[in-house]
Design a protein around this motif. Structure first.
Motif, PDB file in Angstrom:
ATOM      1  N   LEU A  41       0.820  -1.204   0.000  1.00 51.24           N
ATOM      2  CA  LEU A  41       0.000   0.000   0.000  1.00 51.24           C
ATOM      3  C   LEU A  41       0.857   1.258   0.000  1.00 51.24           C
ATOM      4  CD1 LEU A  41      -2.637  -1.022   2.713  1.00 51.24           C
ATOM      5  CD2 LEU A  41      -2.930  -1.087   0.221  1.00 51.24           C
ATOM      6  N   ARG A  42       0.292   2.358  -0.516  1.00 49.55           N
ATOM      7  CA  ARG A  42       0.944   3.650  -0.355  1.00 49.55           C
ATOM      8  C   ARG A  42       1.011   4.003   1.129  1.00 49.55           C
ATOM      9  NH1 ARG A  42      -3.092   5.082  -3.753  1.00 49.55           N
ATOM     10  NH2 ARG A  42      -3.786   6.652  -2.244  1.00 49.55           N
ATOM     11  N   GLU A  43       1.944   4.853   1.504  1.00 50.82           N
ATOM     12  CA  GLU A  43       2.209   5.127   2.917  1.00 50.82           C
ATOM     13  C   GLU A  43       0.954   5.564   3.667  1.00 50.82           C
ATOM     14  OE1 GLU A  43       5.224   7.749   5.769  1.00 50.82           O
ATOM     15  OE2 GLU A  43       5.181   8.079   3.600  1.00 50.82           O
ATOM     16  N   GLU A  44       0.184   6.467   3.101  1.00 52.15           N
ATOM     17  CA  GLU A  44      -1.013   6.953   3.792  1.00 52.15           C
ATOM     18  C   GLU A  44      -2.020   5.828   3.999  1.00 52.15           C
ATOM     19  OE1 GLU A  44      -4.626  10.256   3.353  1.00 52.15           O
ATOM     20  OE2 GLU A  44      -3.037  10.147   1.835  1.00 52.15           O
ATOM     21  N   GLN A  45      -2.224   5.012   2.973  1.00 54.37           N
ATOM     22  CA  GLN A  45      -3.173   3.912   3.099  1.00 54.37           C
ATOM     23  C   GLN A  45      -2.680   2.860   4.079  1.00 54.37           C
ATOM     24  OE1 GLN A  45      -6.253   3.964   1.774  1.00 54.37           O
ATOM     25  NE2 GLN A  45      -5.643   6.037   1.182  1.00 54.37           N
ATOM     26  N   ARG A  46      -1.377   2.610   4.069  1.00 51.34           N
ATOM     27  CA  ARG A  46      -0.810   1.658   5.025  1.00 51.34           C
ATOM     28  C   ARG A  46      -0.975   2.164   6.460  1.00 51.34           C
ATOM     29  NH1 ARG A  46       3.920   0.962   2.863  1.00 51.34           N
ATOM     30  NH2 ARG A  46       5.023   2.546   4.061  1.00 51.34           N
ATOM     31  N   ASN A  47      -0.758   3.460   6.675  1.00 47.55           N
ATOM     32  CA  ASN A  47      -0.917   4.020   8.014  1.00 47.55           C
ATOM     33  C   ASN A  47      -2.360   3.947   8.493  1.00 47.55           C
ATOM     34  OD1 ASN A  47       1.802   4.634   8.212  1.00 47.55           O
ATOM     35  ND2 ASN A  47       1.557   6.740   7.474  1.00 47.55           N
ATOM     36  N   LEU A  48      -3.293   4.116   7.584  1.00 43.30           N
ATOM     37  CA  LEU A  48      -4.703   4.007   7.971  1.00 43.30           C
ATOM     38  C   LEU A  48      -5.071   2.565   8.313  1.00 43.30           C
ATOM     39  CD1 LEU A  48      -6.333   6.403   5.351  1.00 43.30           C
ATOM     40  CD2 LEU A  48      -6.140   6.790   7.816  1.00 43.30           C
ATOM     41  N   GLY A  67      -6.497   6.921  14.494  1.00 43.06           N
ATOM     42  CA  GLY A  67      -7.682   6.167  14.096  1.00 43.06           C
ATOM     43  C   GLY A  67      -7.453   5.041  13.121  1.00 43.06           C
ATOM     44  N   SER A  68      -6.262   4.450  13.104  1.00 39.76           N
ATOM     45  CA  SER A  68      -6.004   3.317  12.215  1.00 39.76           C
ATOM     46  C   SER A  68      -6.874   2.123  12.576  1.00 39.76           C
ATOM     47  CB  SER A  68      -4.525   2.901  12.308  1.00 39.76           C
ATOM     48  OG  SER A  68      -3.678   3.972  11.964  1.00 39.76           O
ATOM     49  N   ALA A  69      -7.058   1.239  11.608  1.00 40.31           N
ATOM     50  CA  ALA A  69      -7.853   0.036  11.861  1.00 40.31           C
ATOM     51  C   ALA A  69      -7.144  -0.915  12.811  1.00 40.31           C
ATOM     52  CB  ALA A  69      -8.146  -0.672  10.538  1.00 40.31           C
ATOM     53  N   SER A  70      -5.812  -0.839  12.871  1.00 48.08           N
ATOM     54  CA  SER A  70      -5.036  -1.670  13.781  1.00 48.08           C
ATOM     55  C   SER A  70      -3.804  -0.887  14.213  1.00 48.08           C
ATOM     56  CB  SER A  70      -4.626  -2.988  13.113  1.00 48.08           C
ATOM     57  OG  SER A  70      -3.853  -2.746  11.949  1.00 48.08           O
ATOM     58  N   ILE A  71      -3.261  -1.268  15.363  1.00 45.62           N
ATOM     59  CA  ILE A  71      -2.088  -0.578  15.907  1.00 45.62           C
ATOM     60  C   ILE A  71      -1.090  -1.631  16.362  1.00 45.62           C
ATOM     61  CG2 ILE A  71      -1.251   1.106  17.578  1.00 45.62           C
ATOM     62  CD1 ILE A  71      -4.168   2.062  17.909  1.00 45.62           C
ATOM     63  N   PHE A  72       0.154  -1.464  15.958  1.00 40.75           N
ATOM     64  CA  PHE A  72       1.233  -2.362  16.361  1.00 40.75           C
ATOM     65  C   PHE A  72       2.228  -1.572  17.192  1.00 40.75           C
ATOM     66  CE2 PHE A  72      -0.782  -4.235  12.757  1.00 40.75           C
ATOM     67  CZ  PHE A  72      -0.744  -5.605  13.004  1.00 40.75           C
ATOM     68  N   VAL A  79      -2.345  15.251  14.341  1.00 40.33           N
ATOM     69  CA  VAL A  79      -2.577  13.818  14.177  1.00 40.33           C
ATOM     70  C   VAL A  79      -4.077  13.516  14.193  1.00 40.33           C
ATOM     71  CG1 VAL A  79      -2.286  11.566  15.292  1.00 40.33           C
ATOM     72  CG2 VAL A  79      -0.342  13.132  15.122  1.00 40.33           C
ATOM     73  N   TYR A  80      -4.788  14.134  15.118  1.00 37.95           N
ATOM     74  CA  TYR A  80      -6.237  13.916  15.263  1.00 37.95           C
ATOM     75  C   TYR A  80      -6.984  14.379  14.008  1.00 37.95           C
ATOM     76  CZ  TYR A  80     -10.693  13.940  17.911  1.00 37.95           C
ATOM     77  OH  TYR A  80     -11.968  13.714  18.378  1.00 37.95           O
ATOM     78  N   ALA A  81      -6.587  15.528  13.467  1.00 37.60           N
ATOM     79  CA  ALA A  81      -7.300  16.097  12.321  1.00 37.60           C
ATOM     80  C   ALA A  81      -6.978  15.403  11.012  1.00 37.60           C
ATOM     81  CB  ALA A  81      -6.971  17.587  12.205  1.00 37.60           C
ATOM     82  N   ALA A 123      -7.686   9.098  10.285  1.00 41.53           N
ATOM     83  CA  ALA A 123      -8.995   8.567   9.892  1.00 41.53           C
ATOM     84  C   ALA A 123     -10.140   9.237  10.632  1.00 41.53           C
ATOM     85  CB  ALA A 123      -9.029   7.061  10.141  1.00 41.53           C
ATOM     86  N   LEU A 124      -9.884   9.740  11.839  1.00 39.25           N
ATOM     87  CA  LEU A 124     -10.965  10.298  12.655  1.00 39.25           C
ATOM     88  C   LEU A 124     -11.321  11.722  12.270  1.00 39.25           C
ATOM     89  CD1 LEU A 124      -9.873   8.917  16.145  1.00 39.25           C
ATOM     90  CD2 LEU A 124     -11.523   7.942  14.534  1.00 39.25           C
ATOM     91  N   LYS A 125     -10.440  12.404  11.548  1.00 35.09           N
ATOM     92  CA  LYS A 125     -10.687  13.761  11.057  1.00 35.09           C
ATOM     93  C   LYS A 125     -11.083  14.722  12.181  1.00 35.09           C
ATOM     94  CE  LYS A 125      -9.790  12.375   6.940  1.00 35.09           C
ATOM     95  NZ  LYS A 125      -8.438  12.672   6.396  1.00 35.09           N
ATOM     96  N   GLY A 126     -10.495  14.528  13.347  1.00 33.54           N
ATOM     97  CA  GLY A 126     -10.721  15.446  14.449  1.00 33.54           C
ATOM     98  C   GLY A 126     -12.088  15.353  15.082  1.00 33.54           C
ATOM     99  N   ASN A 127     -12.770  14.237  14.892  1.00 33.38           N
ATOM    100  CA  ASN A 127     -14.143  14.132  15.399  1.00 33.38           C
ATOM    101  C   ASN A 127     -14.420  12.714  15.878  1.00 33.38           C
ATOM    102  OD1 ASN A 127     -16.830  14.625  15.987  1.00 33.38           O
ATOM    103  ND2 ASN A 127     -17.499  14.280  13.875  1.00 33.38           N
ATOM    104  N   ALA A 128     -14.204  12.468  17.171  1.00 36.83           N
ATOM    105  CA  ALA A 128     -14.488  11.160  17.756  1.00 36.83           C
ATOM    106  C   ALA A 128     -14.872  11.345  19.219  1.00 36.83           C
ATOM    107  CB  ALA A 128     -13.270  10.247  17.652  1.00 36.83           C
TER     108      ALA A 128
END
Length: 284
Positions: A83-90, A172-177, A114-116, A119-124
């Motif tokens: 994946l491209r870096e942004e997509q991989r980070n998400l 807001g990634s789908a997973s965190i390592f 980071v929040y904005a 994936a969360l776009k500053g709203n969670a």
């Protein structure tokens, strides 16, 4: 679909040009993984095992920061390394100890960015309530109020790790390592952080894989444990199923009674200590 699948994966780090032995022959790093295949679930998963057993390499492969030499990795049905870096980070965030930053921005500014921009776009919403939103909650949980006006370069190692934990949640990634994310943190901060991370997994469906040395904390907070052995065998199960004295002694090569204060030692160091204690006992 499994959360994570490794299919016939082999991996070795590349040779370093100019790194030769006493005879002038190029040193070729040994294979760390050879034809490994397994499927793993999501959840709040702790990786446990002696230093050198492959925990960091596993996390890097699973999150797409490394590509296998042969074979394939599938994370939530995707090849993370492709994946491209942004997509991989998400798809998968990655944090580790001693991360370095070259910025004079304050902690408050960076948390907001980071929040904005994730994936969360500053709203969670906060997951526990009692705070205006997730940003306010993570700032409180990770005890960051006193460092919000400081640049990252002015923080202690423990403070930086707490900021990184907040980053990982707010993006807001789908997973965190996480590779030893509690490095240099105070005991009470570790407990607070682990309890929150477990709640976050359960309430949002995010998966977190983290490596830990403190077995007592893993027993208390992990949903699932992946116990890794020096030969790269693995046991998967609940803390009660996996962290038995027999399995720990097999993994670390020393009596389980030595591990309470020695989880961070290498297998060789622990074996050396065990032999020394045995020799002293024989002398008496």
């Amino acid at each position: 679909m499994h959360f994570l699948e490794l299919n016939d994966v082999s991996f070795s780090y590349p040779a370093v040009p100019g790194d030769t032995d006493e005879n002038g022959k190029q040193i070729v790093p040994p294979a760390l993984w050879e034809h490994v295949s397994f499927a793993l679930p999501g959840g709040f998963v702790h990786l446990v095992g002696p230093n050198g057993c492959g925990k960091s390499t596993f996390l890097l492969l699973a999150s797409g920061r490394l590509a296998p030499t042969t074979g394939s990795v599938s994370l939530l049905g995707k090849n993370p390394h492709a994946l491209r870096e942004e997509q991989r980070n998400l798809l998968a965030s990655f944090i580790y100890q001693n991360m370095e930053f070259d910025t004079d921005e304050t902690v408050a500014t960076l948390l907001g960015q980071v929040y904005a921009n994730g994936a969360l776009k500053g709203n969670a919403a906060a997951i526990r309530g009692g705070h205006d939103d997730l940003l306010a909650e993570t700032t409180a949980i990770f005890a960051l109020d006193d460092v919000l006006c400081h640049p990252l370069t002015g923080l202690s190692k423990g403070e930086i790790q707490r900021v990184l934990l907040a980053f990982s949640i707010l993006y807001g990634s789908a997973s965190i390592f996480m590779d030893e994310p509690m490095f240099a943190m105070e005991p009470a901060q570790k407990e607070t952080s682990l309890a929150y991370l477990r709640d976050f997994v359960q309430k949002t469906g995010t998966t977190i894989y983290l490596s830990m040395h403190e077995l007592d904390l893993t027993r208390k907070y992990a949903e699932i444990v992946l116990l890794m052995y020096p030969n790269h065998d693995m046991d998967l199960g609940t803390p009660q199923e996996v962290l038995t004295d027999a399995d720990l002694e097999k993994a670390y090569g020393v009596p389980a009674s030595m591990l309470k204060s020695g989880e961070a030692y290498t297998r060789a160091h622990l074996k050396e200590m065990s032999d020394l204690l045995g020799n002293r006992a024989e002398q008496h």
